[in-house]
Design an enzyme around this catalytic site. Structure first.
Site, PDB file in Angstrom:
ATOM      1  N   THR A 103      34.668  38.531 -25.620  1.00 35.92           N
ATOM      2  CA  THR A 103      34.986  37.487 -26.579  1.00 35.92           C
ATOM      3  C   THR A 103      34.033  37.557 -27.759  1.00 35.92           C
ATOM      4  OG1 THR A 103      35.509  35.127 -26.762  1.00 35.92           O
ATOM      5  CG2 THR A 103      33.569  35.701 -25.475  1.00 35.92           C
ATOM      6  N   ASN A 104      34.214  36.673 -28.717  1.00 35.87           N
ATOM      7  CA  ASN A 104      33.358  36.594 -29.895  1.00 35.87           C
ATOM      8  C   ASN A 104      32.622  35.272 -29.898  1.00 35.87           C
ATOM      9  OD1 ASN A 104      34.073  39.042 -31.036  1.00 35.87           O
ATOM     10  ND2 ASN A 104      35.609  38.173 -32.388  1.00 35.87           N
ATOM     11  N   LEU A 105      31.539  35.189 -30.654  1.00 40.33           N
ATOM     12  CA  LEU A 105      30.812  33.940 -30.800  1.00 40.33           C
ATOM     13  C   LEU A 105      31.540  33.052 -31.798  1.00 40.33           C
ATOM     14  CD1 LEU A 105      27.037  34.884 -31.090  1.00 40.33           C
ATOM     15  CD2 LEU A 105      28.169  33.564 -29.284  1.00 40.33           C
TER      16      LEU A 105
END
Ligand code: CTP
Ligand code: CA
Length: 221
Positions: free
Chosen positions: A33-35
């Protein structure tokens, strides 16, 4: 209270947004995932609704409540977000891509949970590029007014303007540094064909209102 007395600058307009991260599975219990907390995108959705727009929010996994009066569609992967956006894009006046979309998905994701093995062998992941949602919407015939975001870790002024041209969008919003992630405050820089301008550092909801006013002022007609 103050907002109730402001003119409804987006009355009669339809606004579509993406927000939050996407989640790309590795196996049924793991993923990449991404921040992104989703706070900025949700704040903009709320501000657009306050400004009188009919708002649809395509949200990746977040822990945030749905802003009042906003139609929310929950998605997990970039491909799902892309499909949901393309299905809803027709007839929208504005598209604001705030989501931190994973650039790649795992091409060899496993249907079963991967197990450690005694030799210490590690999984060999292969990646495939995800569709660029913002570029896809911007390329539609009769595309809505498209707004992109760019979170750069360096050279914001140069990279953000390059990104605006590459994606062919009239407005690109730069975040200053990654210190914004998960925070309630942020600082934004707006890039358009005339150059760039800073919105003063403020809380995300206040910035969201300022950004919505900037967008409303740039709409044709
Ligand atoms: N974006 C998108 N779909 C993608 C990737 C990005 O809609 N698959 C949107 C983001 O929501 C953001 C803008 O494009 O509004 C810029 O995203 P960013 O990750 O900064 O740009 P990329 O083109 O992916 O370039 P890179 O990550 O290599 O810097
Ligand atoms: Ca990216």
């Amino acid at each position: 209270i103050v907002a109730a007395f402001q003119p409804k600058r987006l009355a009669g307009k339809r606004v579509l947004l993406t927000a939050g991260p996407t989640f790309e599975p590795i196996d049924p219990v793991r993923g990449i995932t991404n921040l992104s907390s989703g706070k900025m995108g949700f704040a903009i959705a709320r501000a657009a609704r306050e400004a009188g727009a009919s708002v649809t929010l395509m949200a990746g996994p977040t822990a945030l409540p749905t802003p009042f009066g906003v139609r929310r569609v929950d998605v997990r992967t970039a491909q799902q977000m892309h499909d949901a956006v393309m299905a809803a894009a027709h007839g929208q006046d504005v598209f604001i891509a705030v989501a931190a979309v994973a650039d790649w998905r795992v091409a060899n994701a496993s249907a079963q949970k991967l197990k450690k093995n005694a030799d210490g062998d590690t999984p060999q992941l292969r990646f495939e590029q995800n569709p660029d949602i913002l570029a896809a919407v911007a390329a539609l015939p009769q595309a809505p007014y498209c707004v992109g975001f760019a979170a750069e870790s360096e050279n914001l002024l140069q990279y953000a303007e390059e990104k605006r041209r590459k994606k062919k969008v009239p407005l690109l919003v730069g975040n200053i540094g990654h210190e914004t992630f998960g925070r309630d405050e942020n600082e934004l820089v707006l890039f358009d064909h005339d150059g760039y301008k800073h919105l003063p550092r403020a809380g995300k909801q206040e910035l969201a209102r300022a950004l919505v006013a900037e967008i409303a002022g740039r709409l044709p007609g």
